[in-house]
Design an enzyme around this catalytic site. Structure first.
Site, short mmCIF file in Angstrom:
data_model
loop_
_atom_site.label_atom_id
_atom_site.label_comp_id
_atom_site.label_asym_id
_atom_site.label_seq_id
_atom_site.Cartn_x
_atom_site.Cartn_y
_atom_site.Cartn_z
N GLY A 19 24.18 -17.90 19.17
CA GLY A 19 23.04 -18.59 18.58
C GLY A 19 22.70 -19.30 18.45
O GLY A 19 23.64 -20.46 18.64
N VAL B 176 42.83 -30.46 14.35
CA VAL B 176 43.05 -28.65 14.31
C VAL B 176 44.69 -29.24 15.19
O VAL B 176 45.62 -28.10 14.86
CB VAL B 176 41.69 -28.63 15.01
CG1 VAL B 176 42.84 -26.86 16.53
CG2 VAL B 176 40.73 -27.98 15.39
N GLY C 127 9.06 -26.93 7.13
CA GLY C 127 10.17 -25.88 7.53
C GLY C 127 11.36 -25.55 7.13
O GLY C 127 12.45 -24.56 7.18
N LYS D 164 23.24 -13.29 -1.28
CA LYS D 164 23.94 -15.28 -1.66
C LYS D 164 25.22 -14.60 -2.82
O LYS D 164 26.00 -14.60 -3.16
CB LYS D 164 23.78 -16.16 -1.53
CG LYS D 164 23.25 -16.29 -0.24
CD LYS D 164 22.46 -17.67 -0.67
CE LYS D 164 21.96 -18.17 1.03
NZ LYS D 164 20.45 -19.20 0.20
N1 LIG Z 1 18.99 -22.49 8.33
C1 LIG Z 1 19.62 -22.50 7.48
O1 LIG Z 1 19.60 -23.57 6.91
C2 LIG Z 1 20.69 -21.95 7.00
C3 LIG Z 1 21.60 -22.48 6.29
C4 LIG Z 1 22.36 -21.08 6.05
C5 LIG Z 1 22.58 -20.07 6.89
N2 LIG Z 1 21.88 -19.75 6.94
C6 LIG Z 1 22.26 -19.07 8.63
O2 LIG Z 1 22.71 -19.30 9.83
C7 LIG Z 1 22.17 -18.48 10.94
C8 LIG Z 1 21.72 -18.75 11.82
O3 LIG Z 1 20.10 -19.58 11.57
P1 LIG Z 1 19.42 -20.20 12.01
O4 LIG Z 1 18.21 -21.12 11.00
O5 LIG Z 1 20.34 -21.22 13.06
O6 LIG Z 1 18.32 -19.59 12.45
P2 LIG Z 1 17.55 -19.30 13.77
O7 LIG Z 1 16.39 -17.79 13.78
O8 LIG Z 1 16.82 -21.03 13.64
O9 LIG Z 1 18.11 -18.96 15.18
C9 LIG Z 1 18.25 -18.48 15.78
C10 LIG Z 1 18.62 -18.51 16.88
O10 LIG Z 1 19.89 -17.14 17.53
C11 LIG Z 1 19.19 -16.47 18.73
N3 LIG Z 1 19.35 -14.95 18.75
C12 LIG Z 1 18.72 -14.07 18.61
N4 LIG Z 1 19.08 -12.44 18.80
C13 LIG Z 1 19.96 -13.14 20.39
C14 LIG Z 1 21.15 -12.36 20.66
N5 LIG Z 1 20.48 -11.40 21.03
N6 LIG Z 1 21.76 -13.87 21.01
C15 LIG Z 1 21.36 -14.85 21.27
N7 LIG Z 1 20.53 -15.19 20.48
C16 LIG Z 1 20.05 -14.32 19.59
C17 LIG Z 1 16.90 -16.74 18.10
O11 LIG Z 1 16.62 -16.79 19.46
C18 LIG Z 1 17.32 -17.85 17.47
O12 LIG Z 1 17.75 -19.12 18.94
C19 LIG Z 1 22.14 -16.81 9.86
O13 LIG Z 1 22.72 -16.27 9.26
C20 LIG Z 1 21.43 -17.61 8.73
O14 LIG Z 1 20.89 -16.58 7.69
C21 LIG Z 1 20.88 -20.68 7.61
N1 LIG Z 2 16.45 -19.12 3.81
C1 LIG Z 2 17.90 -20.53 3.10
C2 LIG Z 2 18.06 -20.78 3.99
C3 LIG Z 2 19.96 -20.79 3.20
O1 LIG Z 2 20.81 -19.85 3.12
C4 LIG Z 2 17.00 -20.81 2.13
O2 LIG Z 2 16.17 -21.26 1.72
O3 LIG Z 2 18.39 -21.30 0.90
#
Ligand SMILES: NC(=O)c1ccc[n+]([C@@H]2O[C@H](COP(=O)([O-])OP(=O)(O)OC[C@H]3O[C@@H](n4cnc5c(N)ncnc54)[C@H](O)[C@@H]3O)[C@@H](O)[C@H]2O)c1
Ligand SMILES: N[C@@H](CCO)C(=O)O
Ligand code: NA
Length: 435
Positions: free
Chosen positions: A10, A33, A185, A203
């Site tokens: 991802g 590490v 965003g 969570k």
């Molecule tokens: N953005 C935040 O603030 C935040 C905070 C805490 C946790 N998270 C978690 O982190 C994870 C990623 O979040 P994000 O905000 O980066 O999401 P995002 O949607 O920006 O990124 C996910 C990426 O994965 C790609 N993807 C989808 N299917 C795929 C596949 N089969 N193979 C490879 N790539 C694939 C998508 O194209 C996208 O670019 C999620 O589980 C989210 O809940 C995000």
């Molecule tokens: N969508 C989540 C991202 C972080 O998990 C939030 O707004 O807190």
């Protein structure tokens, strides 16, 4: 030492920042590490997208399973259930430790993943999954391992906190505030998981599992989102010196016979403006952990955003990598307590009840009688006349109750709604937190 092979799955908001930090901090990370971390590939959905200067295009691949096969450490930042689950299981079975930020997956299929990690003799870390950058899971799992957690109470969703904050401070209505969160965003194009409370509930399930050494699934969490919160609720809160927040509340409960249980809920609530959670603004998160010996601890910081979340991911990666180099393993899942989940009706809380009533003698007495008949005690009552040109005079009556069971409060509200003198139950919201 030979480099440790790291596969990144991802390359979205968080993945991009993780890749960048792995490259810019490579030397320091290797020192910490005890071996270099080599990013061997980044699994993406399509190769065509322009990913900016931080991403080396030669690392990109659409063959995630092949990448996982060759890895010592796998970072899953795709999100959602599939293919994330299958890829993580493949990694754990193949002897790679996994770092993920995927709360939805953990809250639904956590046990399957922990068992796979146990079988594979590897680790599964997920600090980024709850409250983004804020170190919260490790303190609960490790620093408080000698204590007994009583309660975890906090704001764990940045998007909804931003929306409620804007409704409160800028007077925006719900949809205008969501639109603003999207333009900045914070909220996704489809903000359902945030505004309906699914993200916070996942969570809360993770937090309760760790805090109480009990398996708690997303479905065990009582969940209410913020879509029903009106500008009127926010204004009513202001009138009693409170603000509306979406709270996650995980509590250890003790029944009259001493039997312990766990209750986990996510819902909007009024909290006093003087409470530290009331001053958590914008997309920030804050979580109180109350433990028997430690007392109250507060964790505050950025709960979302690519870069802050990447910090938590890399922290986990360094731990997993260091353990690999040292031939050790951190703690796995701990569910020995397996406390029973208590129903929402047993939860003790306070209610803010806003009614439209007929403005005639005896109305206040009738309302007070119904409340008393349900064993609920009144903390404050406020009555205000509603201007009306025609018909009988009407008044707005706001009652804040003392703490009572959710079941008693619910029954009170339905009895009030049935009174002839009550024209409308305008709003009901729980009140949490002491001044
Ligand atoms: N953005 C935040 O603030 C935040 C905070 C805490 C946790 N998270 C978690 O982190 C994870 C990623 O979040 P994000 O905000 O980066 O999401 P995002 O949607 O920006 O990124 C996910 C990426 O994965 C790609 N993807 C989808 N299917 C795929 C596949 N089969 N193979 C490879 N790539 C694939 C998508 O194209 C996208 O670019 C999620 O589980 C989210 O809940 C995000
Ligand atoms: N969508 C989540 C991202 C972080 O998990 C939030 O707004 O807190
Ligand atoms: Na965190």
């Amino acid at each position: 030492m030979d480099p440790l092979k790291v596969a990144l799955l991802g390359c979205g908001s968080v993945g991009t920042q993780v890749a960048r930090l792995l490259s810019t901090h490579a030397e320091e990370l290797a020192q910490r590490v005890g071996a270099p971390l080599e990013l061997t590939g980044i699994a993406v959905r399509t190769l065509e997208a322009d990913r900016g200067p931080d991403i080396d295009p030669s690392l990109l691949t659409t063959d995630a399973p092949e990448l996982v096969k060759r890895a010592d450490l796998v970072i899953e930042l795709i999100g959602g259930i599939e293919p994330a689950r299958t890829l993580i299981l493949q990694a754990l079975a193949g002897g790679a430790s996994v770092v993920t930020g995927n709360k939805a997956l953990l809250a639904e299929h956590g046990p399957q993943l922990y068992e796979a990690a146990e079988r594979g003799g590897v680790e599964l870390y997920y600090e980024a999954a709850v409250a983004g950058a804020i170190p919260l899971l490790r303190p609960i799992r490790e620093s408080l391992a000698g204590d007994r957690v009583r309660r975890v109470l906090g704001i764990v969703n940045g998007t909804t906190n931003y929306v409620l904050d804007k409704m409160d401070t800028a007077g925006l209505d719900f949809s205008a505030a969501v639109a603003q969160a999207q333009s900045l965003g914070y909220a996704e194009a489809d903000p359902t998981a945030d505004v309906e409370g699914y993200d916070a509930a996942a969570k809360a399930a993770i937090l309760a599992s760790l805090a109480f050494h009990t398996r708690v699934h997303a479905a065990d969490v009582h969940r209410e989102g913020i879509t029903q919160v009106s500008a009127g609720d926010v204004a009513s809160a202001k009138q009693i010196g409170a603000v509306v927040k979406l709270l996650a509340i995980c509590e250890r409960t003790v029944a009259a016979d001493g039997a312990e249980g766990v209750s986990v809920r996510v819902h909007p609530a009024m909290i006093p403006a003087s409470h530290p959670l009331a001053s958590v603004r914008g997309a920030f998160n804050a979580v109180f952990v109350e433990a028997e010996a430690a007392g109250e601890l507060m964790f505050y910081g950025q709960g979302a955003g690519g870069l802050p979340t990447a910090s938590a991911v890399l922290g986990d990666l360094v731990s997993a990598a260091r353990n690999r180099v040292g031939g050790s393993r951190g703690p796995g899942e701990s569910t020995y307590a397996q406390l029973p989940l208590r129903p929402m009706g047993e939860v003790i809380t306070r209610y803010h009840i806003s009614l439209d009533v007929a403005d005639r003698p005896g109305v206040l007495a009738s309302v007070a009688k119904v409340i008393a008949e349900h064993g609920v005690s009144i903390e404050t009552v406020r009555q205000q006349q509603i201007e009306s040109e025609v018909g009988e005079g009407r008044a707005s009556l706001v009652v804040v109750t003392h703490a009572a069971t959710e079941a008693a409060l619910e029954a009170t509200v339905s009895a009030l709604a049935g009174l002839e003198i009550v024209t409308a139950v305008v709003g009901v919201m729980r009140v949490e937190g002491e001044d």
